[in-house]
Design a protein around this motif. Structure first.
Motif, mmCIF file in Angstrom:
data_model
loop_
_atom_site.group_PDB
_atom_site.id
_atom_site.type_symbol
_atom_site.label_atom_id
_atom_site.label_comp_id
_atom_site.label_asym_id
_atom_site.label_seq_id
_atom_site.Cartn_x
_atom_site.Cartn_y
_atom_site.Cartn_z
ATOM 1 N N LEU A 24 -4.693 11.777 -8.507
ATOM 2 C CA LEU A 24 -3.569 12.403 -7.813
ATOM 3 C C LEU A 24 -3.379 11.854 -6.399
ATOM 4 O O LEU A 24 -2.332 12.058 -5.787
ATOM 5 C CB LEU A 24 -3.758 13.924 -7.778
ATOM 6 N N HIS A 25 -4.403 11.142 -5.874
ATOM 7 C CA HIS A 25 -4.298 10.545 -4.544
ATOM 8 C C HIS A 25 -3.384 9.325 -4.541
ATOM 9 O O HIS A 25 -3.018 8.824 -3.476
ATOM 10 C CB HIS A 25 -5.688 10.142 -4.042
ATOM 11 N N THR A 26 -3.031 8.827 -5.717
ATOM 12 C CA THR A 26 -2.207 7.621 -5.801
ATOM 13 C C THR A 26 -0.718 7.927 -5.803
ATOM 14 O O THR A 26 0.111 7.015 -5.763
ATOM 15 C CB THR A 26 -2.554 6.822 -7.076
ATOM 16 N N LYS A 27 -0.369 9.208 -5.868
ATOM 17 C CA LYS A 27 1.040 9.584 -5.914
ATOM 18 C C LYS A 27 1.566 9.786 -4.493
ATOM 19 O O LYS A 27 1.012 10.577 -3.725
ATOM 20 C CB LYS A 27 1.216 10.852 -6.748
ATOM 21 N N PRO A 28 2.630 9.073 -4.107
ATOM 22 C CA PRO A 28 3.111 9.126 -2.717
ATOM 23 C C PRO A 28 3.759 10.441 -2.317
ATOM 24 O O PRO A 28 3.718 10.836 -1.164
ATOM 25 C CB PRO A 28 4.123 7.966 -2.660
ATOM 26 N N SER A 29 4.381 11.134 -3.268
ATOM 27 C CA SER A 29 5.081 12.379 -2.927
ATOM 28 C C SER A 29 4.100 13.527 -2.773
ATOM 29 O O SER A 29 3.038 13.551 -3.387
ATOM 30 C CB SER A 29 6.110 12.717 -4.016
ATOM 31 N N GLN B 50 -1.126 14.218 -0.777
ATOM 32 C CA GLN B 50 -0.098 13.206 -0.561
ATOM 33 C C GLN B 50 -0.738 11.912 -0.095
ATOM 34 O O GLN B 50 -1.299 11.846 1.002
ATOM 35 C CB GLN B 50 0.944 13.665 0.464
ATOM 36 N N GLY B 51 -0.694 10.900 -0.953
ATOM 37 C CA GLY B 51 -1.143 9.568 -0.574
ATOM 38 C C GLY B 51 -2.516 9.506 0.065
ATOM 39 O O GLY B 51 -2.702 8.854 1.088
ATOM 40 N N ILE C 210 -14.314 3.773 -0.097
ATOM 41 C CA ILE C 210 -15.035 3.453 1.142
ATOM 42 C C ILE C 210 -15.644 2.063 1.070
ATOM 43 O O ILE C 210 -15.648 1.313 2.052
ATOM 44 C CB ILE C 210 -16.119 4.509 1.410
ATOM 45 N N GLY C 211 -16.151 1.708 -0.120
ATOM 46 C CA GLY C 211 -16.791 0.401 -0.279
ATOM 47 C C GLY C 211 -15.824 -0.737 -0.512
ATOM 48 O O GLY C 211 -16.245 -1.895 -0.669
ATOM 49 N N GLY C 212 -14.520 -0.436 -0.549
ATOM 50 C CA GLY C 212 -13.530 -1.490 -0.717
ATOM 51 C C GLY C 212 -13.356 -1.952 -2.148
ATOM 52 O O GLY C 212 -12.735 -2.992 -2.396
ATOM 53 N N MET C 213 -13.876 -1.171 -3.108
ATOM 54 C CA MET C 213 -13.812 -1.579 -4.511
ATOM 55 C C MET C 213 -12.710 -0.842 -5.274
ATOM 56 O O MET C 213 -12.540 -1.047 -6.459
ATOM 57 C CB MET C 213 -15.162 -1.314 -5.187
ATOM 58 N N TRP C 214 -11.950 0.011 -4.579
ATOM 59 C CA TRP C 214 -10.921 0.792 -5.244
ATOM 60 C C TRP C 214 -9.560 0.463 -4.643
ATOM 61 O O TRP C 214 -9.458 0.263 -3.436
ATOM 62 C CB TRP C 214 -11.214 2.290 -5.092
ATOM 63 N N PRO C 215 -8.502 0.377 -5.441
ATOM 64 C CA PRO C 215 -7.198 -0.062 -4.931
ATOM 65 C C PRO C 215 -6.467 0.985 -4.092
ATOM 66 O O PRO C 215 -5.395 1.443 -4.419
ATOM 67 C CB PRO C 215 -6.422 -0.366 -6.221
ATOM 68 N N LEU C 216 -7.103 1.415 -3.022
ATOM 69 C CA LEU C 216 -6.461 2.295 -2.047
ATOM 70 C C LEU C 216 -6.910 1.811 -0.674
ATOM 71 O O LEU C 216 -8.107 1.746 -0.397
ATOM 72 C CB LEU C 216 -6.877 3.759 -2.257
#
Length: 303
Positions: free
Chosen positions: A86-91, A113-114, A280-286
């Motif tokens: 749910l963190h990937t949804k901008p709205s 939201q984001g 945090i480790g830079g391995m996830w696309p956020l």
């Protein structure tokens, strides 16, 4: 300072909660290392949303006692929302997290939201969970045994067999409409076996009032912030007891839409913590780490 006094080999030991916690964390650390074939030195942890700063600090201390560096401590509802993506949804979304485990029920409403998480309200029942559903079924079977054999079951090992049978029965009824029950009763005789068939509808009838109680903290949370249930965008489930079809049915009927069940409810929090660690480790696309906004919300206890 809270201490637990234990006697081991006639020696008195005084242990603090964080020391006991460190034993559990250390076991998890070694299990992870065995599966990863690499040392684990850093960790992201989750805690109940109502934990205060002192409780969070002692959780960190339990990990540090095992040599782990704690990068972040996040709330369990936030972790669940992360697991569901749910963190990937901008709205902006209103997310209801229903956590029903073995002994407790916790409900949280989040604004998401984001990658930003704000806890709006919390309510729960610390005396409602899978153990309570089991107890109703356990007592029902004991009554049936007493009627069928004209005597009460009191033998400890046989009673334990019934308890184990009840847990397996409950699990079976999540996917089957009925299941056979076969429990040897050694105290009644070497070849005595209790046999019956329990249906899902029978299980639901035994726990009807308890299942209805699941909706109470949900309604309390919505009333607290005066949010119409129609404005809840997602309902996510956490905890093994949310597998029970009747629980899902009641929640779905209340909101007029099915809860999100795309993630294993027993693994949702652990998966969410893993997502946070990956971010945090830079391995996830956020690009930005998920952030929990400060809140002074207190959990409303319901008995």
């Amino acid at each position: 300072m809270v201490e637990f006094v234990m006697s081991v080999n006639n020696t008195e030991l005084r242990l603090r909660p964080e020391e006991i916690g460190s034993v559990i964390v250390n076991k998890l650390k070694h299990t992870a290392e065995a599966n990863l074939s690499a040392p684990v030195t850093k960790v992201v942890m989750s805690v109940p949303a109502e934990f205060n700063p002192l409780q969070r600090n002692y959780t960190k201390k339990a990990a540090s006692l095992t040599g782990l560096e704690v990068f972040r401590v996040i709330n369990e509802p936030t972790a669940a929302a992360l697991a569901y993506g749910l963190h990937t949804k901008p709205s902006l979304q209103n997310v209801m997290v229903v956590d029903l485990g073995g002994g407790t029920l916790d409900v949280s409403l989040l604004n998401v939201q984001g990658g930003m998480f704000l806890t709006q309200a919390m309510a729960g029942n610390n005396h409602l969970g899978g153990q309570d559903f089991n107890l109703r079924l356990y007592n029902h079977i004991l009554e049936n045994i007493a009627t069928q054999f004209n005597r009460r079951l009191t033998h400890k090992e046989d009673l334990q067999s019934v308890r184990l049978g009840v847990e397996n029965l409950k699990i079976s009824l999540t996917s089957q409409s009925s299941t056979n029950v076969v429990i040897p009763l050694q105290s009644f005789g070497p070849d005595v076996v209790y046999k019956t068939v329990i249906t899902r509808s029978e299980f639901e009838k035994l726990n009807e009032d308890l299942f209805e109680k699941v909706l109470v903290p949900i309604k309390t949370v919505l009333k607290t912030i005066e949010l119409p249930k129609e404005e809840v965008d997602e309902i996510v489930l956490v905890g093994g007891s949310t597998r029970i079809p009747k629980v899902r049915e009641l929640i779905g009927e209340f909101f007029g839409k099915d809860p999100n069940t795309s993630v294993d409810p027993e693994l949702a929090v652990a998966m969410g913590v893993s997502v946070q660690a990956g971010i945090i480790g830079g391995m996830w696309p956020l690009k930005v780490s998920a952030v929990e906004l400060p809140t002074s919300v207190k959990k409303i206890q319901i008995s």
